[in-house]
Design an enzyme around this catalytic site. Structure first.
Site, PDB file in Angstrom:
ATOM      1  N   TYR A  94       0.828  -1.207   0.000  1.00  0.00           N
ATOM      2  CA  TYR A  94       0.000   0.000   0.000  1.00  0.00           C
ATOM      3  C   TYR A  94       0.861   1.255   0.000  1.00  0.00           C
ATOM      4  CZ  TYR A  94      -4.580  -2.167   0.564  1.00  0.00           C
ATOM      5  OH  TYR A  94      -5.746  -2.858   0.351  1.00  0.00           O
ATOM      6  N   GLU A 136      -8.463  -6.626   5.195  1.00  0.00           N
ATOM      7  CA  GLU A 136      -7.796  -7.748   4.545  1.00  0.00           C
ATOM      8  C   GLU A 136      -7.098  -8.660   5.553  1.00  0.00           C
ATOM      9  OE1 GLU A 136      -5.439  -5.806   1.541  1.00  0.00           O
ATOM     10  OE2 GLU A 136      -7.261  -4.967   0.645  1.00  0.00           O
ATOM     11  N   ARG A 205      -4.875 -14.846 -12.576  1.00  0.00           N
ATOM     12  CA  ARG A 205      -6.233 -14.687 -13.090  1.00  0.00           C
ATOM     13  C   ARG A 205      -7.190 -15.342 -12.095  1.00  0.00           C
ATOM     14  NH1 ARG A 205      -3.544 -12.059 -15.939  1.00  0.00           N
ATOM     15  NH2 ARG A 205      -3.586 -11.809 -18.210  1.00  0.00           N
ATOM     16  N   GLN A 206      -8.409 -14.829 -12.078  1.00  0.00           N
ATOM     17  CA  GLN A 206      -9.435 -15.410 -11.218  1.00  0.00           C
ATOM     18  C   GLN A 206     -10.373 -16.277 -12.061  1.00  0.00           C
ATOM     19  OE1 GLN A 206      -8.692 -11.850 -10.846  1.00  0.00           O
ATOM     20  NE2 GLN A 206      -7.260 -12.705  -9.348  1.00  0.00           N
ATOM     21  N   SER A 208     -13.921 -18.733 -11.450  1.00  0.00           N
ATOM     22  CA  SER A 208     -14.958 -19.218 -10.548  1.00  0.00           C
ATOM     23  C   SER A 208     -14.818 -20.715 -10.339  1.00  0.00           C
ATOM     24  CB  SER A 208     -16.344 -18.914 -11.124  1.00  0.00           C
ATOM     25  OG  SER A 208     -16.565 -17.528 -11.224  1.00  0.00           O
ATOM     26  N   GLY A 276     -20.409 -17.280 -17.992  1.00  0.00           N
ATOM     27  CA  GLY A 276     -20.961 -16.754 -16.745  1.00  0.00           C
ATOM     28  C   GLY A 276     -21.735 -17.767 -15.938  1.00  0.00           C
ATOM     29  N   THR A 278     -20.554 -20.452 -14.696  1.00  0.00           N
ATOM     30  CA  THR A 278     -19.707 -21.251 -13.808  1.00  0.00           C
ATOM     31  C   THR A 278     -19.970 -21.021 -12.326  1.00  0.00           C
ATOM     32  OG1 THR A 278     -17.900 -19.680 -14.235  1.00  0.00           O
ATOM     33  CG2 THR A 278     -17.889 -21.734 -15.464  1.00  0.00           C
ATOM     34  N   PHE A 393     -17.344 -10.483 -14.603  1.00  0.00           N
ATOM     35  CA  PHE A 393     -15.978 -10.983 -14.597  1.00  0.00           C
ATOM     36  C   PHE A 393     -15.007  -9.848 -14.944  1.00  0.00           C
ATOM     37  CE2 PHE A 393     -17.300 -15.613 -15.656  1.00  0.00           C
ATOM     38  CZ  PHE A 393     -17.664 -15.793 -14.333  1.00  0.00           C
TER      39      PHE A 393
END
Length: 401
Positions: A94, A136, A205-206, A208, A276, A278, A393
């Site tokens: 940060y 977090e 990468r993300q 689902s 979408g 998933t 997404f």
């Protein structure tokens, strides 16, 4: 912050509305020039398509507008915090980001950036960073203390690679240490990182999780981006073309707040476009596994039968759950198809009214325009805003405001 500093920050709202993306574009260029190691942390595809710059501009603007009561932004803070913990962002980073943000404000505004204004934004950022990193740390603690949980990156083995359609392939991921994996809330995602030789970078990468929680493995279902040469399609295509059964990849623990509402006894309506489906599939599998008695409406659209993933799986689920109603749309319907497929894009006005329940919980996942269209339609027929949940997404470009 004192009242004078808050007034200075709020005074920048018109500038942020007009030039926010210009500021954030300058910020990212500056940061990557001076701290190139952060290219391994950020999705460079979202840098190239400007989604990340736009998302950050929206967040900075929202913070400036609500500087008197930043607590109102906690849903946004949680969404960003979920993404940050999935990427293993740490408090010390940060400080790097803050330094470049304040410098960017000074460089973009020029003579209009007075010393008092820069000090006000420096204090504002400090308080925001404390809010974010504090939240977090709670998320990290939850991940580390959960059975089978972890923080940071953990190696997983691709146990199975199964083609679901002409474009979508599922990867069954098991931890290499053979230990349990943390349960997750249906709808959540995992972050995955691979080295991209084309960029010379590790890239996260993300994806689902497309199965119900089971404590043993995660399944992700990935669309191949045909012809994509940009960074935002390279990871998906590398998974398809180069990652085979037995390969080892790094995952972070499940994250995300687009989740199935627990303990709901009302009907459930799932609306998806393309890949979408998933996160919604995970929600559906969970309801069926729990033998939930609630009525379920499954609405899905894709281009044609060849790219329609999980068709047989959904038929099997239908046989298990007597109250599941499917409504499938194809852009192009072949002559051999019977009347069970609706032609064209997903149109909720073509769904019989009795399957769009007034007291249902609605979940929408797909591209931004897809979500906006169906969100607005549901509002127009009297569905409460609080009953409509959605996920876009990539970095958010829409909100429910």
């Amino acid at each position: 912050m004192n009242e004078q500093q808050k007034a200075l920050v709020k005074g920048t709202v018109p500038v942020l509305k007009e030039n926010g993306v210009l500021l954030t574009t300058h910020f990212y260029e500056r940061m990557f020039k001076h701290n190139p190691e952060l290219k391994h942390v950020f999705n460079m595809g979202n840098q190239q398509n400007k989604k990340q710059q736009t998302a950050l501009a929206m967040a900075v603007l929202a913070y400036a507008e609500h500087i008197d009561n930043p607590g109102i932004l906690m849903p946004v803070v949680d969404s960003i915090g979920q993404k940050h913990t999935s990427l293993d962002i740490r408090p010390e980073q940060y400080a790097i980001v803050g330094g470049h943000l304040i410098a960017s404000i000074s460089e973009v505004l020029g003579d209009a950036a007075s010393e008092d204004l820069l000090k006000a934004w420096e204090q504002a950022y400090h308080e925001l960073a404390q809010l974010m990193s504090g939240h977090e740390q709670k998320l990290y603690k939850e991940k580390s203390t959960k059975s089978g949980g972890w923080v940071g990156w953990r190696p997983f083995r691709v146990e199975k690679k199964i083609k679901e359609s002409a474009e979508i392939t599922s990867f069954y991921l098991y931890p290499t240490d053979n230990g349990p994996v943390a349960d997750f809330l249906p709808g959540q995602y995992v972050s995955l990182r691979l080295f991209l030789p084309e960029l010379g970078l590790l890239q996260p990468r993300q994806y689902s999780i497309s199965c119900k929680p089971n404590g043993i493995y995660y399944r992700i279902s990935v669309k191949k981006e045909i012809g994509a040469k940009q960074p935002d399609g390279m990871i998906s295509n590398r998974l398809h073309q180069h990652i085979e059964e037995g390969a080892i990849i790094d995952l972070s623990a499940p994250s995300g707040n687009f989740i199935l509402k627990q303990g709901e006894t009302s009907p459930q309506v799932f609306i998806s476009g393309g890949i979408g489906q998933t996160p919604l599939l995970s929600m559906l599998e969970h309801l069926v596994d729990r033998k939930s008695p609630v009525p379920i409406t499954w609405i899905h659209g894709c281009r044609n039968e060849q790219v329609h993933a999980f068709k047989q799986h959904l038929h099997h689920i239908s046989s298990q759950h007597g109250k599941l109603q499917q409504h499938i749309f194809y852009d192009v319907v072949s002559d051999s198809k019977t009347g069970d497929i609706l032609p064209g894009w997903v149109s909720l006005n073509k769904i019989p009214e009795e399957f769009l329940y007034r007291q249902a919980q609605y979940y929408i996942c797909g591209p931004g325009p897809f979500i906006k269209t169906h969100y607005n339609y549901l509002l127009s027929i009297g569905i409460s805003k609080d009953s409509i949940h959605f996920e876009e997404f990539g970095p958010a470009s829409i909100s429910a405001a």
